[in-house]
Design a protein around this motif. Structure first.
Motif, PDB file in Angstrom:
ATOM      1  N   SER A   1      -0.280  -0.138   2.411  1.00 13.03           N
ATOM      2  CA  SER A   1       1.049   0.382   2.101  1.00 13.03           C
ATOM      3  C   SER A   1       2.002  -0.731   1.697  1.00 13.03           C
ATOM      4  O   SER A   1       2.184  -1.703   2.431  1.00 13.03           O
ATOM      5  CB  SER A   1       1.604   1.105   3.334  1.00 13.03           C
ATOM      6  N   ARG A   2       2.575  -0.569   0.499  1.00 12.49           N
ATOM      7  CA  ARG A   2       3.628  -1.441   0.008  1.00 12.49           C
ATOM      8  C   ARG A   2       3.240  -2.919   0.009  1.00 12.49           C
ATOM      9  O   ARG A   2       3.967  -3.767   0.507  1.00 12.49           O
ATOM     10  CB  ARG A   2       4.921  -1.200   0.779  1.00 12.49           C
ATOM     11  N   TYR A   3       2.109  -3.228  -0.583  1.00 14.44           N
ATOM     12  CA  TYR A   3       1.662  -4.609  -0.727  1.00 14.44           C
ATOM     13  C   TYR A   3       2.271  -5.182  -2.004  1.00 14.44           C
ATOM     14  O   TYR A   3       2.156  -4.589  -3.071  1.00 14.44           O
ATOM     15  CB  TYR A   3       0.131  -4.677  -0.785  1.00 14.44           C
ATOM     16  N   THR A   4       2.914  -6.345  -1.901  1.00 15.22           N
ATOM     17  CA  THR A   4       3.519  -6.997  -3.062  1.00 15.22           C
ATOM     18  C   THR A   4       2.502  -7.916  -3.729  1.00 15.22           C
ATOM     19  O   THR A   4       1.959  -8.830  -3.097  1.00 15.22           O
ATOM     20  CB  THR A   4       4.766  -7.800  -2.649  1.00 15.22           C
TER      21      THR A   4
ATOM     22  N   SER B   1       0.498   0.714  -3.303  1.00 17.85           N
ATOM     23  CA  SER B   1      -0.088   1.368  -2.142  1.00 17.85           C
ATOM     24  C   SER B   1      -1.408   1.963  -2.602  1.00 17.85           C
ATOM     25  O   SER B   1      -1.491   2.525  -3.694  1.00 17.85           O
ATOM     26  CB  SER B   1       0.822   2.467  -1.597  1.00 17.85           C
TER      27      SER B   1
ATOM     28  N   ASP C   1       4.863  -6.500  -8.484  1.00 19.78           N
ATOM     29  CA  ASP C   1       4.598  -5.060  -8.318  1.00 19.78           C
ATOM     30  C   ASP C   1       4.314  -4.769  -6.846  1.00 19.78           C
ATOM     31  O   ASP C   1       3.694  -5.579  -6.147  1.00 19.78           O
ATOM     32  CB  ASP C   1       3.387  -4.610  -9.139  1.00 19.78           C
ATOM     33  N   ILE C   2       4.751  -3.628  -6.395  1.00 19.93           N
ATOM     34  CA  ILE C   2       4.475  -3.174  -5.029  1.00 19.93           C
ATOM     35  C   ILE C   2       3.524  -1.993  -5.137  1.00 19.93           C
ATOM     36  O   ILE C   2       3.832  -1.009  -5.805  1.00 19.93           O
ATOM     37  CB  ILE C   2       5.770  -2.788  -4.296  1.00 19.93           C
TER      38      ILE C   2
END
Length: 72
Positions: free
Chosen positions: A61-64, A22, A19-20
């Motif tokens: 922002s946009r952490y996997t 924010s 999952d990505i």
């Protein structure tokens, strides 16, 4: 109380590996400077932010997500 028990009293959410996400911390005006930390299901620190959002608010922002579970 263990460190993990302290984390479990905070905001938490369930995610799946890959999952990505924010996350932002928005505060009313008034001089607050929020700081945001992300911990994995084992309570291990992963990442933090202080001023990446608008008006120097905390923003990840946009952490996997590396592994499924409950994050704090």
């Amino acid at each position: 109380m263990t460190a993990l028990q302290r984390l479990q009293r905070l905001r938490k959410f369930d995610v799946l590996a890959g999952d990505i996400i924010s996350i932002s911390v928005d505060t009313p005006t008034g001089g607050m400077n929020p700081y945001l930390e992300l911990y994995n299901p084992a309570g291990t620190y992963l990442i933090a932010d202080d001023n990446s959002g608008p008006d120097l608010q905390a923003f990840l922002s946009r952490y996997t997500i590396p592994t499924s579970g409950t994050y704090y």
